[in-house]
Motif scaffolding. Structure first.
Motif, mmCIF file in Angstrom:
data_model
loop_
_atom_site.group_PDB
_atom_site.id
_atom_site.type_symbol
_atom_site.label_atom_id
_atom_site.label_comp_id
_atom_site.label_asym_id
_atom_site.label_seq_id
_atom_site.Cartn_x
_atom_site.Cartn_y
_atom_site.Cartn_z
ATOM 1 N N GLU A 162 0.829 -1.206 0.000
ATOM 2 C CA GLU A 162 0.000 0.000 0.000
ATOM 3 C C GLU A 162 0.862 1.254 0.000
ATOM 4 O OE1 GLU A 162 -3.534 0.419 2.750
ATOM 5 O OE2 GLU A 162 -2.255 2.041 3.535
ATOM 6 N N ILE A 163 0.523 2.181 -0.887
ATOM 7 C CA ILE A 163 1.195 3.476 -0.968
ATOM 8 C C ILE A 163 0.136 4.560 -0.816
ATOM 9 C CG2 ILE A 163 2.609 5.014 -2.390
ATOM 10 C CD1 ILE A 163 3.721 2.558 -3.809
ATOM 11 N N THR A 164 0.375 5.511 0.076
ATOM 12 C CA THR A 164 -0.557 6.603 0.327
ATOM 13 C C THR A 164 0.060 7.900 -0.172
ATOM 14 O OG1 THR A 164 -1.422 5.453 2.276
ATOM 15 C CG2 THR A 164 -1.888 7.806 2.107
ATOM 16 N N VAL A 165 -0.681 8.637 -0.997
ATOM 17 C CA VAL A 165 -0.126 9.839 -1.631
ATOM 18 C C VAL A 165 -1.122 10.990 -1.590
ATOM 19 C CG1 VAL A 165 1.449 8.598 -3.164
ATOM 20 C CG2 VAL A 165 -0.898 9.043 -3.911
ATOM 21 N N ARG A 166 -0.595 12.189 -1.714
ATOM 22 C CA ARG A 166 -1.438 13.373 -1.739
ATOM 23 C C ARG A 166 -2.149 13.518 -3.088
ATOM 24 N NH1 ARG A 166 2.292 16.670 -0.104
ATOM 25 N NH2 ARG A 166 1.860 16.380 2.110
ATOM 26 N N TYR A 167 -1.448 13.169 -4.160
ATOM 27 C CA TYR A 167 -2.007 13.306 -5.509
ATOM 28 C C TYR A 167 -1.963 11.942 -6.202
ATOM 29 C CZ TYR A 167 -1.050 18.171 -4.343
ATOM 30 O OH TYR A 167 -0.995 19.383 -3.712
ATOM 31 N N LEU A 168 -3.096 11.241 -6.148
ATOM 32 C CA LEU A 168 -3.141 9.876 -6.652
ATOM 33 C C LEU A 168 -2.792 9.804 -8.131
ATOM 34 C CD1 LEU A 168 -5.722 7.183 -5.717
ATOM 35 C CD2 LEU A 168 -5.224 7.580 -8.122
ATOM 36 N N ALA A 169 -3.270 10.745 -8.920
ATOM 37 C CA ALA A 169 -3.075 10.677 -10.364
ATOM 38 C C ALA A 169 -1.602 10.693 -10.754
ATOM 39 C CB ALA A 169 -3.811 11.829 -11.045
ATOM 40 N N ARG A 170 -0.779 11.371 -9.969
ATOM 41 C CA ARG A 170 0.642 11.478 -10.320
ATOM 42 C C ARG A 170 1.348 10.127 -10.214
ATOM 43 N NH1 ARG A 170 2.573 17.076 -7.249
ATOM 44 N NH2 ARG A 170 1.152 18.504 -8.358
#
Length: 313
Positions: A162-170
């Motif tokens: 699992e990876i959590t990011v601020r900007y999923l699209a990037r």
């Protein structure tokens, strides 16, 4: 175009190598396949756990940082590690084992479409046991028969990460457009990507979360390494990374494998690592993980390096 055949390894931070060593061998039943040092900072241990030989896709690795503080959880981080077990009965076995050993865990639930059991190690690293349900695993994964865990319930290898990011699209663009992952599920704030169709050993769950970035510490995840078959493919990926406008470390010889590193536009650190030559480059299979192994370029400093390390079992 080359394709990614799955995860290679995943690397974390630990404050205490002795405690870490005890948990991953005596609680999870993994084999310590290499006791070495961080090649960029030989004053700290680098421990590898996995199957019989530390096959690509089974490796959990830890850098010891005695001064590490606590992790302050947030976004733009690798946040959970899935580990495959053979069956639903295995999840029940592990739940009872965690209860007996007083390991923090949840109830059996589902995650990324699989039966799952969430738990944490002694430093708060979040992991999930996932029911592999008899599905295919890489043919070269080989069980360590001396594990203290019952054969029919042993951890097989890495599953969904699992990876959590601020900007999923990037990060989604990096996975799809550059690395060739296929998006198989999408909701408003979550997507699932696979490098091998239908298989968890090459699967990434990408979650979108606003807020401050995670502050790493003990029990945090440093980077995810994905598999590359050989140096020729690694050179290809080096060019792809640069074409996307990311900084590439260039090819780095880690002795046990060759690697390159890059950060995507959310700051997630990825490594691309070759399958070989593997941990038997300087050890027999029977002797893996027993002594301190050093790559040739550090061997001349062995006495100095050993003097700075606290011995572990």
């Amino acid at each position: 175009m080359y394709t990614i055949p799955g995860h290679h390894h995943i690397s974390m931070l630990t404050k205490n190598a002795q405690m870490n060593n005890r948990f991953y061998q005596k609680v999870l039943g993994l084999r310590r396949v290499k006791k070495t040092v961080n090649q960029d900072n030989p004053s700290m241990y680098h421990l590898f756990y996995g199957d019989l030989t530390g096959s690509a896709g089974t490796e959990l690795t830890f850098f010891e940082m005695p001064m590490a503080g606590r992790t302050i959880r947030g976004t733009n981080a690798i946040t959970q590690i899935g580990l495959l077990v053979p069956s639903f009965e295995s999840l029940e076995y592990w739940k009872k084992r965690f209860e007996l050993l007083d390991i923090k865990h949840g109830e059996i639930t589902t995650y990324a479409g699989r039966d799952a059991l969430h738990f944490e190690d002694t430093e708060g690293l979040r992991m999930i046991l996932l029911n592999n349900n008899g599905e295919e695993t890489p043919e070269y994964w080989s069980a360590w028969e001396d594990s203290i865990v019952e054969q029919k319930h042993r951890i097989l290898g890495m599953g969904t990460v699992e990876i959590t990011v601020r900007y999923l699209a990037r990060t989604a663009r990096t996975l799809k457009d550059m690395l060739g992952y296929v998006e198989v599920v999408r909701s408003e704030n979550e997507a699932i990507f696979q490098s091998v169709a239908g298989q968890a050993f090459g699967e990434i769950v990408l979650k979108q979360q606003e807020g401050p970035s995670e502050k790493p510490g003990r029990g945090s995840i440093h980077h995810l390494a994905i598999r590359v078959k050989n140096e020729e493919e690694l050179r290809y990926w080096d060019e792809m990374v640069k074409e996307r406008g990311f900084y590439s470390s260039g090819i780095v010889d880690r002795y046990y494998f060759q690697s390159l590193y890059f950060r995507d536009s959310n700051g997630i650190l990825f490594e691309m690592a070759t399958d070989g030559p593997g941990f038997t480059a300087d050890s027999t299979v029977n002797a893996l993980g027993k002594e301190l192994d050093l790559p040739p370029f550090l061997e001349g400093k062995r006495a100095e390096i050993e003097a700075k390390l606290t011995p572990i079992d």
